[in-house]
Design a protein around this motif. Structure first.
Motif, PDB file in Angstrom:
ATOM      1  N   ARG A 721       0.835  -1.204   0.000  1.00 34.55           N
ATOM      2  CA  ARG A 721       0.000   0.000   0.000  1.00 34.55           C
ATOM      3  C   ARG A 721       0.877   1.264   0.000  1.00 34.55           C
ATOM      4  N   ASP A 722       0.201   2.414   0.039  1.00 29.78           N
ATOM      5  CA  ASP A 722       0.894   3.700  -0.018  1.00 29.78           C
ATOM      6  C   ASP A 722       0.615   4.503   1.247  1.00 29.78           C
ATOM      7  N   LEU A 723       1.484   5.484   1.452  1.00 29.29           N
ATOM      8  CA  LEU A 723       1.255   6.458   2.521  1.00 29.29           C
ATOM      9  C   LEU A 723       0.750   7.739   1.868  1.00 29.29           C
ATOM     10  N   LEU A 724      -0.498   8.124   2.210  1.00 32.67           N
ATOM     11  CA  LEU A 724      -1.074   9.356   1.689  1.00 32.67           C
ATOM     12  C   LEU A 724      -0.765  10.475   2.683  1.00 32.67           C
ATOM     13  N   THR A 725      -0.065  11.509   2.178  1.00 29.42           N
ATOM     14  CA  THR A 725       0.274  12.661   3.007  1.00 29.42           C
ATOM     15  C   THR A 725      -0.372  13.893   2.401  1.00 29.42           C
ATOM     16  N   TYR A 729      -2.247  23.381   3.079  1.00 33.95           N
ATOM     17  CA  TYR A 729      -2.660  24.211   1.943  1.00 33.95           C
ATOM     18  C   TYR A 729      -3.302  23.397   0.823  1.00 33.95           C
ATOM     19  N   GLY A 730      -3.560  22.119   1.065  1.00 34.06           N
ATOM     20  CA  GLY A 730      -4.288  21.306   0.103  1.00 34.06           C
ATOM     21  C   GLY A 730      -3.431  20.529  -0.856  1.00 34.06           C
ATOM     22  N   TYR A 731      -2.139  20.394  -0.608  1.00 36.16           N
ATOM     23  CA  TYR A 731      -1.248  19.613  -1.480  1.00 36.16           C
ATOM     24  C   TYR A 731      -0.993  18.248  -0.841  1.00 36.16           C
ATOM     25  N   GLY A 732      -0.625  17.272  -1.682  1.00 34.54           N
ATOM     26  CA  GLY A 732      -0.343  15.966  -1.123  1.00 34.54           C
ATOM     27  C   GLY A 732       0.176  15.007  -2.160  1.00 34.54           C
ATOM     28  N   LYS A 733       0.434  13.784  -1.718  1.00 31.03           N
ATOM     29  CA  LYS A 733       0.967  12.759  -2.622  1.00 31.03           C
ATOM     30  C   LYS A 733       0.797  11.388  -1.989  1.00 31.03           C
ATOM     31  N   ARG A 734       0.991  10.374  -2.838  1.00 25.93           N
ATOM     32  CA  ARG A 734       1.054   9.001  -2.357  1.00 25.93           C
ATOM     33  C   ARG A 734       2.474   8.487  -2.564  1.00 25.93           C
ATOM     34  N   THR A 735       2.991   7.769  -1.571  1.00 28.73           N
ATOM     35  CA  THR A 735       4.341   7.199  -1.681  1.00 28.73           C
ATOM     36  C   THR A 735       4.283   5.759  -1.177  1.00 28.73           C
ATOM     37  N   ALA A 736       4.908   4.847  -1.935  1.00 29.03           N
ATOM     38  CA  ALA A 736       4.893   3.437  -1.552  1.00 29.03           C
ATOM     39  C   ALA A 736       5.512   3.257  -0.170  1.00 29.03           C
ATOM     40  N   LEU A 737       4.903   2.386   0.634  1.00 20.97           N
ATOM     41  CA  LEU A 737       5.402   2.140   1.994  1.00 20.97           C
ATOM     42  C   LEU A 737       6.798   1.536   1.975  1.00 20.97           C
TER      43      LEU A 737
END
Length: 825
Positions: A721-725, A729-737
């Motif tokens: 799965r991914d870590l959603l950060t 200010y409404g920005y973000g990303k998904r990064t593999a665990l």
């Protein structure tokens, strides 16, 4: 005046008359005597006539004073005075209270007193003083006293020996079952419910005809108690138990219906109340629930009752859930328990009786009454027949009888001459001497012959009744049927089948909702379906109507049936059923949170855990908590099994620290802590040993200056799965665990996302799947729902993309992730 002193008893004589007893034995015996006096003399009814002494004495005093159903009403004070002076020296208030109750149609199934004036109300209003009210016996009360002057019952001396009073009334019907009884004695109490007169008589007749019948057979005629106020008895098992054992607990439910009012919304209209429920107090308690917020959705509450009956109207708001309000009313106000205790005096001793035993004891009493009445009447008829025989013989020898009387010197001589000449008895001779000459006519003679035939026929019938018990029972049955014909009426209380315990949860459709809470403590829930999915970088829609100066503090998604553990920034945990949060439109402000959850001032919910899937008996399932200052603590789920409504402590916090986030873990995975400055640390969960609720925990990450924890997540070896950060200010990303290598606890961690002027600080971190969705809400109340897959995947130490388009002055308040149902739009 004599100067000699009076005789003084010798000390030895006095000593011989003194009896030494142990004080505990004397106290025990005295208490037993007192208890039996209360039991037999005041508190418990007699199984034969169903009356306590005070009821019996009032009715007998009215009988002796001629205050019958056909007489004029008499001042209650007069009836009370005669009862107290002649039979019941226990105070006028106790007598008047009893008289009042016997006149109240909402207290007695068949009132025994016909009252005139204010005798109280079902609202608990007191009756007028006895000097203002009037009373007389009700017609059915005379049936309890019928034939009392025919030696049908025993009499005993009254309290001062001047008069005699009946020890029991003849009771032409089973009054104990018909009107019931309640009372508290020493160490015991009775609570016999009232019943329908016609049904009780039918059961008694059935018992006469079938002495070996069972209680279920009798229940074919007496299906349940019949309360004067109507209402409903829920379920038959409790009724069956009460009749078979003499004890039981009946659920009595008010009668109500739902109707549409003039506003187009629903109104719950209450028309019948459980027995002995105070209507005015009921309305007050419902109003209290509405005012304190425990009963939502009520617009108005009115008591429209009048002389024609009860009508309490609970008018609902247009957006209220009628089933929920109805269920709350049932649970808190419209159902009462009636504890059946069929305790009565049998031969002066208290016994708990079954339905059949009560009827059997009544029949034995009634057989005694009819037998004694028949014996009394037989003696009277035989005496009358003897007199009539003398008159007939006198008519046959009229001339000689007249000559004998005329030749006598006086009446005594005439009686003696008649007895000697014609062999009349003394009573016959005395009667003949008193006869008038007009009774010697032929018409009078015919009337005497007709009367003699009637009397002899009656004597034969009475001898038949006394010689054959079946004939005796036939008389009892016939009289009961006549009473039924005259006094029986329709059943008022209905028996409804129990459908099991219906909870609010059963009435609420299960659906996923968004729950929002503001810093001003306004809370609400809105179906997720209200918010259509958008693409990443959307502005969202208005999610709540905030007061000026208020801001959104928390948003989370859950099912309406979920049982939640709500953790606050101050380290407390509360329990909450999601359906207890009022459902409102997305543009509504919400209701005050104090109506739903007992938060302290300045206390805010910082994390929510669904408890439905938790095993509270397990010692291998944990709630892992992270504080703002970087502390982490694991506590076994079992320690949260019992949470008070006022909450319990979940973690000990140092001054200035706050609980930020909570995650469920199983002891075999890793903990990921994300910080507001974009750092993340992953370490083995076992490095934070389990601790109790009152512990602070251990340091999980070494924070930089000004940095704070943003959230906690759980991961496992091989987790794809991914870590959603997401940032403020409404920005973000998904990064593999897999990009977050495991480190030792209390390290600085790795860069997760770049923060700064564009992104702002990190607002939340979540472990997500591609199929998940997220709900993001801003402090100004804008809310957006979007698939997690819309957020691009990036490596660590990157800025990410726009997740939600916020106004320049707005900030992201909270993000929650959920797995959508297939039915969600």
């Amino acid at each position: 005046m004599s100067s000699e002193s009076p005789d003084v008893p010798d000390d030895d004589d006095v000593a011989q008359r003194v009896k030494n007893v142990r004080v505990e034995e004397e106290m025990e015996q005295s208490y037993i005597d007192y208890a039996m006096s209360v039991i037999a003399g005041r508190a418990l009814p007699d199984v034969r006539d169903g009356l306590k002494p005070v009821h019996r004495r009032i009715l007998y005093a009215m009988h002796e004073a001629g205050v019958s159903s056909g007489s004029a009403h008499r001042k209650s004070s007069s009836i009370v005075g005669e009862t107290m002076g002649d039979y019941h020296p226990h105070g006028d208030s106790a007598i008047y209270d009893t008289l009042v109750r016997m006149a109240q149609p909402f207290s007695m199934r068949e009132p025994l007193v016909d009252g005139q004036g204010n005798f109280g109300s079902i609202d608990g209003d007191p009756p007028a003083a006895m000097r203002y009210t009037e009373a007389r016996m009700a017609p059915i009360a005379e049936e309890l006293l019928a034939d009392i002057d025919m030696d049908t019952v025993d009499f005993e001396a009254n309290y001062d020996g001047r008069l005699e009073e009946p020890s029991v009334l003849p009771a032409s019907f089973p009054n104990l079952l018909v009107n019931g009884s309640s009372g508290i004695a020493v160490g015991m109490s009775t609570n016999v419910p009232p019943h329908n007169l016609g049904e009780v008589i039918d059961a008694t007749v059935h018992l006469i005809e079938n002495p070996d019948c069972s209680i279920p057979d009798l229940m074919e005629h007496v299906p349940a108690p019949d309360f004067p106020t109507g209402a409903n008895i829920v379920g038959r098992n409790a009724i069956r138990k009460a009749y078979q054992t003499g004890r039981g607990r009946l659920r009595v439910r008010a009668e109500y219906h739902v109707e549409e009012n003039d506003r187009g919304s629903d109104s719950i209209v209450i028309t019948e109340l459980p027995y002995q429920q105070n209507k005015s107090r009921l309305v007050e308690r419902i109003a209290e629930d509405v005012n304190d917020g425990s009963l939502e959705g009520v617009r108005d509450l009115r008591d429209e009752s009048d002389r024609d009956g009860i009508r309490v109207v609970v008018e609902l708001k247009s957006n209220a859930n009628t089933d929920i309000v109805e269920n709350h009313l049932l649970e808190s106000h419209l159902e009462r328990t009636f504890g059946v205790i069929n305790l009565a005096l049998v031969d002066g001793q208290p016994e708990v009786l079954t339905l059949k035993e009560m009827l059997e004891h009544y029949l034995e009493h009634r057989k005694t009454v009819v037998r004694r009445r028949s014996e009394h009447e037989l003696a009277e008829k035989e005496e009358r027949a003897h007199i009539l025989e003398g008159r007939l013989r006198a008519l046959e020898n009229a001339e000689d009888v007249v000559e004998t009387i005329r030749d006598a010197a006086d009446r005594d001589a005439a009686r003696a001459a008649l007895s000697e000449t014609f062999d009349f008895s003394d009573s016959q001779a005395a009667h003949i001497v008193r006869m008038q000459l007009g009774s010697l006519t032929s018409m009078e003679a015919a009337e005497i012959e007709d009367e003699y035939e009637e009397v002899t026929a009656r004597i034969e019938r009475l001898e038949e009744i006394l010689g054959d018990e079946s004939e005796l029972l036939g008389v009892i049955e016939s009289e009961l049927r006549e009473l039924r014909e005259e006094y029986a009426n329709e059943r008022r209380t209905r028996v409804i089948e129990s459908t099991g315990e219906v909870t609010d949860e059963d009435l609420i459709p299960e659906e996923r909702v968004v729950v929002t809470l503001s810093e001003g403590d306004y809370i609400k829930r809105t179906p997720v379906e209200t918010f259509t999915r958008q693409h990443r970088a959307g502005k969202g829609v208005i999610g709540t109507d905030l007061k000026e100066g208020d801001r959104v503090s928390t948003v989370f998604t859950a099912s309406t049936h979920d049982y939640l553990l709500c953790f606050t920034d101050q380290g407390q945990v509360y329990r909450l059923k999601v359906y207890q949060v009022p459902e409102m439109s997305r543009t509504a402000r919400g209701t005050s949170a104090v109506n739903v959850i007992d938060l302290d001032d300045d206390e805010e919910i910082s994390a929510v855990v669904t408890a439905d899937d938790l095993d509270f008996d397990s010692e291998e399932e944990y709630l892992t908590m992270a504080t703002r200052d970087g502390y982490v603590k694991r506590t076994a789920v079992s320690e949260f099994a019992n949470i008070r409504s006022s909450g319990i402590r979940a973690v000990k916090l140092e001054h200035g620290d706050a609980l930020v986030d909570v995650e469920v873990t199983d002891g075999d995975g890793d903990v990921i802590l994300g910080t507001e400055e974009g750092m993340a640390i992953r370490f083995d969960e076992s490095e934070a040993r389990p601790m109790g609720r009152s512990a602070r925990g251990v340091r999980g990450v070494k924070l930089g200056d000004g940095d704070r924890i943003a959230g906690v997540a759980a991961a496992y070896d091989g987790d794809e799965r991914d870590l959603l950060t997401v940032t403020e200010y409404g920005y973000g990303k998904r990064t593999a665990l897999t990009e977050y290598r495991r480190q030792s606890r209390n390290g600085k961690g790795l860069v997760d996302i770049k923060t700064g002027q564009r992104n702002g600080r990190v607002a939340s971190v979540h472990v997500v799947d591609d199929d998940d969705e997220f709900v993001a809400m801003s402090e100004d109340g804008q809310i957006m729902r979007a698939p997690v897959s819309e957020v691009s995947e990036y490596g660590r130490n990157t800025q990410g993309v726009t997740v939600m388009d916020l106004e320049s002055h707005d900030r992201l308040a909270a993000v929650d992730v959920f797995t959508p149902d297939p039915a969600d739009d």
